[in-house]
Motif scaffolding. Sequence first.
Motif, PDB file in Angstrom:
ATOM      1  N   VAL A   1      16.088  59.428  34.888  1.00  0.00           N
ATOM      2  CA  VAL A   1      16.802  58.523  35.791  1.00  0.00           C
ATOM      3  C   VAL A   1      18.226  59.021  36.025  1.00  0.00           C
ATOM      4  N   GLY A   2      18.861  59.525  34.972  1.00  0.00           N
ATOM      5  CA  GLY A   2      20.223  60.049  35.116  1.00  0.00           C
ATOM      6  C   GLY A   2      20.289  61.290  35.979  1.00  0.00           C
ATOM      7  N   LEU A   3      19.317  62.192  35.823  1.00  0.00           N
ATOM      8  CA  LEU A   3      19.307  63.416  36.634  1.00  0.00           C
ATOM      9  C   LEU A   3      19.023  63.107  38.093  1.00  0.00           C
ATOM     10  N   ILE A   4      18.150  62.159  38.356  1.00  0.00           N
ATOM     11  CA  ILE A   4      17.886  61.773  39.742  1.00  0.00           C
ATOM     12  C   ILE A   4      19.143  61.164  40.351  1.00  0.00           C
ATOM     13  N   GLY A   5      19.899  60.418  39.553  1.00  0.00           N
ATOM     14  CA  GLY A   5      21.125  59.800  40.034  1.00  0.00           C
ATOM     15  C   GLY A   5      22.203  60.797  40.400  1.00  0.00           C
ATOM     16  N   ASP A   6      22.092  62.052  39.914  1.00  0.00           N
ATOM     17  CA  ASP A   6      23.090  63.068  40.236  1.00  0.00           C
ATOM     18  C   ASP A   6      22.833  63.750  41.572  1.00  0.00           C
ATOM     19  N   LEU A   7      21.727  63.474  42.213  1.00  0.00           N
ATOM     20  CA  LEU A   7      21.442  64.078  43.510  1.00  0.00           C
ATOM     21  C   LEU A   7      22.383  63.523  44.567  1.00  0.00           C
ATOM     22  N   ASP A   8      22.671  64.329  45.570  1.00  0.00           N
ATOM     23  CA  ASP A   8      23.644  63.932  46.581  1.00  0.00           C
ATOM     24  C   ASP A   8      23.083  63.003  47.657  1.00  0.00           C
ATOM     25  N   ASP A   9      21.883  63.261  48.125  1.00  0.00           N
ATOM     26  CA  ASP A   9      21.352  62.538  49.282  1.00  0.00           C
ATOM     27  C   ASP A   9      20.452  61.379  48.878  1.00  0.00           C
ATOM     28  N   LEU A  10      20.965  60.494  48.068  1.00  0.00           N
ATOM     29  CA  LEU A  10      20.187  59.336  47.638  1.00  0.00           C
ATOM     30  C   LEU A  10      20.452  58.162  48.566  1.00  0.00           C
ATOM     31  N   PRO A  11      19.442  57.344  48.785  1.00  0.00           N
ATOM     32  CA  PRO A  11      19.659  56.165  49.636  1.00  0.00           C
ATOM     33  C   PRO A  11      20.608  55.179  48.961  1.00  0.00           C
ATOM     34  N   SER A  12      21.127  54.265  49.742  1.00  0.00           N
ATOM     35  CA  SER A  12      22.129  53.332  49.229  1.00  0.00           C
ATOM     36  C   SER A  12      21.549  52.357  48.207  1.00  0.00           C
ATOM     37  N   TRP A  13      20.269  52.087  48.229  1.00  0.00           N
ATOM     38  CA  TRP A  13      19.663  51.154  47.290  1.00  0.00           C
ATOM     39  C   TRP A  13      19.431  51.785  45.917  1.00  0.00           C
ATOM     40  N   TRP A  14      19.696  53.080  45.769  1.00  0.00           N
ATOM     41  CA  TRP A  14      19.378  53.751  44.506  1.00  0.00           C
ATOM     42  C   TRP A  14      20.178  53.201  43.327  1.00  0.00           C
ATOM     43  N   SER A  15      21.421  52.796  43.553  1.00  0.00           N
ATOM     44  CA  SER A  15      22.220  52.292  42.432  1.00  0.00           C
ATOM     45  C   SER A  15      21.598  51.020  41.857  1.00  0.00           C
TER      46      SER A  15
END
Length: 153
Positions: free
Chosen positions: A101-115
Amino acid sequence: MNPPEAMIPRIVGEPPGIGKQGWTTRHSTSAATSADFTGRIATAIVVVVLVRLAILFPAIAVDAPGASLRHVMADTKGRSWLILKSFFIVLLPVLAGLLAVGLIGDLDDLPSWWSAARIAFDSPLELLATVLAAATASRLYGWIGHQMKGVPV
């Protein structure tokens, strides 16, 4: 557009790596390495003490007759690696999930709902880790907490 001259920082003084005593960066690095080594030793000591105290809290919870620091240190003597490996094995899947989950959170082009989704994933995983750690400490108390339970060794 270039910034005005007043906004450009100027390097004033001695070149990097040479202090007032004329030491090079090698000497200042050894001081930093010494502090880093001291910090690592202090961390290792704290971890060893905390690992050995892991079975004290289940003993206190069940109001064991020998729940004392002296008995917990006697029961865990020579078993620090067993305790550490037990926690590591039990918590490894949860740590892998938190890492993913932490590594996915480091990606740049994540949608706004990801947080919000990350919080929805992180919170249950952290709760699961807490429950697993408490269950592991309780099982370890049952396995190696002889003096704390009042059982003669």
